[in-house]
Design an enzyme around this catalytic site. Structure first.
Site, PDB file in Angstrom:
ATOM      1  N   ASN A   8      67.852  16.459  15.857  1.00  0.00           N
ATOM      2  CA  ASN A   8      67.315  17.752  16.295  1.00  0.00           C
ATOM      3  C   ASN A   8      66.933  17.625  17.770  1.00  0.00           C
ATOM      4  O   ASN A   8      65.920  17.008  18.095  1.00  0.00           O
ATOM      5  CB  ASN A   8      66.086  18.102  15.428  1.00  0.00           C
ATOM      6  CG  ASN A   8      65.424  19.381  15.884  1.00  0.00           C
ATOM      7  OD1 ASN A   8      65.971  20.139  16.688  1.00  0.00           O
ATOM      8  ND2 ASN A   8      64.218  19.629  15.380  1.00  0.00           N
ATOM      9  N   HIS A  13      61.892  24.838  10.119  1.00  0.00           N
ATOM     10  CA  HIS A  13      61.289  23.665  10.772  1.00  0.00           C
ATOM     11  C   HIS A  13      59.816  23.962  11.028  1.00  0.00           C
ATOM     12  O   HIS A  13      59.446  25.095  11.342  1.00  0.00           O
ATOM     13  CB  HIS A  13      62.034  23.373  12.082  1.00  0.00           C
ATOM     14  CG  HIS A  13      61.621  22.063  12.692  1.00  0.00           C
ATOM     15  ND1 HIS A  13      60.467  21.931  13.415  1.00  0.00           N
ATOM     16  CD2 HIS A  13      62.204  20.841  12.667  1.00  0.00           C
ATOM     17  CE1 HIS A  13      60.353  20.663  13.811  1.00  0.00           C
ATOM     18  NE2 HIS A  13      61.401  19.978  13.374  1.00  0.00           N
ATOM     19  N   GLU A  69      59.262  16.657   6.103  1.00  0.00           N
ATOM     20  CA  GLU A  69      58.748  16.253   7.412  1.00  0.00           C
ATOM     21  C   GLU A  69      57.243  16.516   7.477  1.00  0.00           C
ATOM     22  O   GLU A  69      56.815  17.651   7.738  1.00  0.00           O
ATOM     23  CB  GLU A  69      59.423  17.067   8.510  1.00  0.00           C
ATOM     24  CG  GLU A  69      60.913  16.907   8.571  1.00  0.00           C
ATOM     25  CD  GLU A  69      61.422  17.241   9.972  1.00  0.00           C
ATOM     26  OE1 GLU A  69      61.888  16.327  10.643  1.00  0.00           O
ATOM     27  OE2 GLU A  69      61.306  18.405  10.393  1.00  0.00           O
ATOM     28  N   GLY A 123      56.908  13.887  16.074  1.00  0.00           N
ATOM     29  CA  GLY A 123      56.696  13.727  17.508  1.00  0.00           C
ATOM     30  C   GLY A 123      55.396  13.029  17.877  1.00  0.00           C
ATOM     31  O   GLY A 123      54.970  13.068  19.029  1.00  0.00           O
TER      32      GLY A 123
HETATM   33  C1  PEP Z   1      61.802  16.764  14.101  1.00  0.00           C
HETATM   34  O1  PEP Z   1      61.833  17.423  15.118  1.00  0.00           O
HETATM   35  O2  PEP Z   1      62.199  17.272  13.059  1.00  0.00           O
HETATM   36  C2  PEP Z   1      61.293  15.391  14.155  1.00  0.00           C
HETATM   37  C3  PEP Z   1      61.231  14.715  13.040  1.00  0.00           C
HETATM   38  O3  PEP Z   1      60.905  14.913  15.375  1.00  0.00           O
HETATM   39  P1  PEP Z   1      60.507  13.378  15.720  1.00  0.00           P
HETATM   40  O4  PEP Z   1      61.578  12.494  15.160  1.00  0.00           O
HETATM   41  O5  PEP Z   1      60.440  13.318  17.202  1.00  0.00           O
HETATM   42  O6  PEP Z   1      59.193  13.100  15.068  1.00  0.00           O
END
Ligand code: PEP
Length: 258
Positions: free
Chosen positions: A10, A100, A172, A178
């Site tokens: 992503n 998301h 997630e 992040g």
């Molecule tokens: C995301 O944007 O779905 C994500 C998991 O970001 P990161 O890997 O940077 O935590």
């Protein structure tokens, strides 16, 4: 791991179309040197980069799919600034991220909008990655299983089962996105099991991904012991080397466990 892994990068709101093409080409070169034997690969660039990335993937025969990060559920009409699923399809896009956490929290995408968007995506024949996950306070209160169950049920209940094969789930946890904080292997394993228990039999082939600060170092254990079917990767997908290392970890794990 019997289902083939899937790794999605992503790119969020990063990389203009020149930079996006460059990253696509770098991924292509690395894959030529060391092809992914088992892992399906998808990248999700910003809207304005989609055509350029899809063209380069096509012309250079790079074995990756192209995803959009969001879509409007309507077919067309007075929706200034928005993009429809049929428009994405015409660009060569085959996947869409749906719900998301950044869309949910910053752009007021509620559960009803997620459910509508999911239906628009699969009805148009595109594959959907339904994103779910709890915030830190929900995890600390011990309510994460119920939160995720409710998000899944709200999006999937009533969805025609013919579309189940087009749906992938990405768990997630918001506190891990992040932040550099990854859910540990036991937390990922428990949530993968929970998500699979909530899905009805029609979704038994659906992949359940993990996302949240995945990198080259933690990918192998999250897939081997955490039992994720792959990853939704943000930051680490912006560099071809780290993205490919994550893919390789999935590939190795699949080859070992088959
Ligand atoms: C995301 O944007 O779905 C994500 C998991 O970001 P990161 O890997 O940077 O935590």
């Amino acid at each position: 791991m019997t289902i083939k892994p899937l790794v999605i990068g992503n790119w969020k709101m990063n990389l203009d179309f020149v930079e996006a093409v460059h990253l696509g080409q770098q991924i292509g070169v690395l894959l030529k040197n060391r092809p992914s034997e088992h892992t399906e690969i998808v990248v999700a660039p910003p809207f304005v980069d989609l055509r350029s990335v899809a063209s380069i993937v096509d012309s250079e025969r790079i074995p990756i799919g192209v995803a959009a990060q969001h879509v409007n559920p309507n077919d067309n009409g007075a929706h200034t600034g928005e993009v429809s699923a049929s428009m994405l399809k015409r660009l060569g896009v085959t996947w869409v991220l749906v719900g998301h956490s950044e869309r949910r929290s910053m752009y007021a995408m509620d559960d009803a909008a997620v459910a509508l968007t999911l239906r628009a995506v699969v009805r148009s024949g595109l594959k959907a990655v339904l994103c779910v996950g709890e915030a830190l306070d929900i995890r600390e209160d011990g309510d994460h299983d119920e939160w995720v169950r409710r998000q899944l049920r709200s999006a999937l209940d009533g969805l025609d089962e013919r579309f189940a094969e087009l749906v992938t789930i990405a768990y997630e946890p918001i506190w891990a996105i992040g932040t550099g904080l990854t859910a540990d292997v036991a937390q990922v394993h428990a949530m993968m099991t929970h998500v699979r228990s909530v899905l009805t039999p029609a979704f038994k082939e659906s992949r359940v991904l993990y996302g949240g600060s995945v990198n080259a170092e933690n990918a192998a254990s999250l897939v081997a012991e955490g039992r994720a079917d792959g990853f939704l990767v943000g930051g680490a997908s912006l560099k071809a080397e780290s993205f490919l290392a994550i893919i390789q970890a999935c590939d190795d794990c699949y080859a070992l466990k088959r």
